[in-house]
Scaffold this motif. Structure first.
Motif, PDB file in Angstrom:
ATOM      1  N   SER A   3      62.860  21.388  45.181  1.00 27.25           N
ATOM      2  CA  SER A   3      63.536  22.628  44.808  1.00 27.25           C
ATOM      3  C   SER A   3      64.336  22.363  43.542  1.00 27.25           C
ATOM      4  N   PHE A   5      67.259  21.918  41.106  1.00 25.69           N
ATOM      5  CA  PHE A   5      68.701  21.720  41.241  1.00 25.69           C
ATOM      6  C   PHE A   5      69.412  22.552  40.181  1.00 25.69           C
ATOM      7  N   SER A  30      65.839  18.816  42.219  1.00 23.38           N
ATOM      8  CA  SER A  30      66.853  18.153  43.023  1.00 23.38           C
ATOM      9  C   SER A  30      66.482  16.686  43.171  1.00 23.38           C
ATOM     10  N   ALA A  65      71.791  24.928  42.161  1.00 23.64           N
ATOM     11  CA  ALA A  65      71.578  24.991  43.601  1.00 23.64           C
ATOM     12  C   ALA A  65      72.883  25.391  44.289  1.00 23.64           C
ATOM     13  N   ASP A  66      72.751  26.059  45.433  1.00 23.46           N
ATOM     14  CA  ASP A  66      73.914  26.643  46.112  1.00 23.46           C
ATOM     15  C   ASP A  66      75.088  25.676  46.217  1.00 23.46           C
TER      16      ASP A  66
END
Ligand SMILES: Nc1ncnc2c1ncn2[C@@H]1O[C@H](COP(=O)(O)OP(=O)(O)OP(=O)(O)O)[C@@H](O)[C@H]1O
Ligand SMILES: [Mg+2]
Lengths: 253, 256
Positions: A3, A5, A30, A65-66
């Motif tokens: 995913s 980053f 990531s 990213a969250d």
């Protein structure tokens, strides 16, 4: 692992009336390790500061990213920038202090980082008493001590001799493999970029006869297996990649 | 020259002091001045013994010192936060700095009488004059010190998500401290001048300033000399104390 980053979309930046960056888009996975190369003055440090959230680009967006925007990141500046009033150990401890990590836990982590960068015995020295390369290693230790999720390194090994530089690179890889950290490394050494990174981004200008504004002209995956070891520098894959990066830099200017 | 340079500093100081006294005595002997115009070192020494003996010198010195120290502290306590505000807020700087600079164009001796009108307490009006003299150099040094913080260190604190309090404690305060201490050293000597000016304007029966006025009026020039020497000693001691403090808090500066 795959995913993104960090995603940057169409970043452009102008200093006063000097256009430096133009339409830069990039994605860092990531846990990825990306190297950024390009000629001096092309805008590498500027891009790094934008990605670090220190500089608002003239236009463009950055997504992370969250939650990772709020996390302390690890940053090594092109110049070491230690606090002259703090000893080596106190400089390394700074990020932990800011995060409220104290006592034995902090001491242990600080000492481990000082061991790692080879500065045992210099813990109580002040930055003015260090050589340029030693100060850079302190800055690296400071960037790593709080185990950041995002590590931005601007020429972190510039002042080191070739052998120390190699050793620090290997240590950096070891840390990167052990931690869930995403790394962006700016370097002037093509072989270092290829040896350490998954992907080498080459910055340059698309216009003839000028360096600015610059964009990312090439993305070159290194294709070397992990874990890396120094013997790989003699393989054809490595040599080909170095040649490709060199050609990309030369064609970009 | 070379031998002098290799001696410890106290020895150099003693030698130069001895020469000073000798030259002074020579001047008096050759010139043949009246005692009330230029007393000799021996006259001053006699006078010193008298005012130390009857306790007057100590009593008035303590009063003056008790004005200098609070003046210095109050001056710092007002100037330091204001300096911080000026350094951090461009708006505050634009609003306030013209007045601050203009205020410096008015000599303290002209402002002091105003203060005595506003502050009825003799003691506090003198402290206020001392504080006012100290205020400006501390303020300027605070601003310069804060402006000298490298922007990369601010950036470092930023990426480490430090809050404003942490930035102050761990970056701005220690980074500005050397320049602030330099300001404090200047302030320490200025506080002595300030207290004395305060005493000149409000001389009611105590303090070295009062003693000085009395001595001058009765042509006791030797006593004037004693008081001047006392003031110099107070200023030097205060400067030395601040320098000691500086050495303690800036230990890292010495390790080069
Ligand atoms: N704060 C600033 N204000 C104005 N111009 C700047 C600023 N920072 C950088 N620049 C300009 O932006 C351009 C890119 O600078 P940058 O530091 O990003 O280059 P770089 O690729 O990191 O170079 P090097 O490899 O030499 O470190 C340069 O021409 C520089 O003059
Ligand atoms: Mg740079």
């Amino acid at each position: 692992m795959s995913s993104p980053f960090l995603t940057a979309v169409n970043i452009s930046h102008t200093f006063h009336d000097l256009p430096v960056l133009e339409n830069i888009s990039l994605e860092i996975q990531s846990g990825g390790f990306v190297a950024l190369v390009g000629p001096s003055g092309v805008g590498k440090s500027t891009l790094l500061r934008i990605l670090a959230g220190l500089l608002r680009p003239s236009s463009g967006d950055i997504h992370m990213a969250d939650g990772s925007r709020q996390e302390p990141i690890g940053l090594v500046f092109q110049r070491d920038n230690l606090m002259p009033w703090r000893t080596v150990a106190e400089n390394v401890r700074l990020p932990l202090e800011l995060m409220g990590v104290n006592g034995r836990e902090a001491n242990g982590r600080v000492q481990a980082m000082i061991n790692l960068v080879g500065l045992v015995g210099f813990e109580q020295r002040y930055p003015a008493q260090l050589s340029g390369g030693m100060a850079q290693r302190v800055a690296l230790a400071r960037a790593l001590v709080h185990e950041p999720l995002f590590l931005l390194l601007d020429e972190p090994f510039g002042a080191l001799d070739a052998l120390t530089r190699e050793r620090m690179g290997l240590e950096l890889l070891r840390i990167w493999e052990a931690m869930p950290v995403t790394v962006l490394l700016v370097t002037h050494s093509i072989s270092e970029a290829v040896f350490l990174a998954d992907e080498v981004l080459v910055m340059g200008s698309r216009r003839p006869n000028t360096e600015r504004p610059a964009t990312i002209t090439h993305r070159i995956p290194t294709g070397l297996p992990r874990p890396r070891d120094l013997a790989m520098e003699r393989t054809a894959v490595f040599q080909d990649c170095v040649t490709a990066v060199r050609a990309a830099i030369e064609s970009g200017v | 020259m070379n031998t002098l340079r290799t001696q410890p500093t106290w020895l150099t100081a003693v030698i130069s002091f001895a020469f000073l006294i000798l030259g002074w005595q020579l001047l008096v002997t050759i010139g043949g001045y009246e005692k009330f115009i230029l007393p000799g070192p021996l006259d001053v020494w006699q006078q010193l013994k008298i005012v130390v003996g009857d306790g007057r010198l100590l009593r008035h010195s303590l009063i003056t010192i008790s004005e200098i120290i609070p003046g210095l502290l109050i001056g710092c306590l007002v100037a330091a936060p204001l300096g911080y505000l000026l350094a951090k807020s461009p708006l505050a700087e634009r609003l306030l700095s013209p007045y601050l600079i203009a205020s410096q164009a008015i000599p303290i001796i002209a402002i002091a009488p105003l203060l005595t009108i506003w502050i009825s307490s003799v003691y506090w009006s003198r402290v206020a004059v001392a504080a006012l003299v100290v205020f400006f150099p501390i303020l300027i040094n605070m601003v310069v010190g804060l402006r000298s913080v490298p922007s990369e260190l601010y950036e470092l604190m930023h990426v480490l998500k430090a809050d404003a309090g942490q930035i102050f404690r761990k970056l701005e305060f220690p980074a500005a401290l050397p320049v602030f201490m330099a300001g404090l050293k200047i302030g320490a000597t200025l506080a002595v001048i300030g207290a004395l000016v305060g005493e000149f304007v409000q001389p009611q029966s105590r303090g070295l300033g009062f003693l000085l006025i009395m001595a001058r009026q009765s042509f006791k020039t030797d006593l004037v000399f004693v008081i001047l020497l006392t003031l110099a000693t107070i200023a030097l001691s205060l400067y030395g104390l601040v320098a000691l403090l500086e050495k303690r808090v800036l230990r890292w500066k010495l390790q080069k």
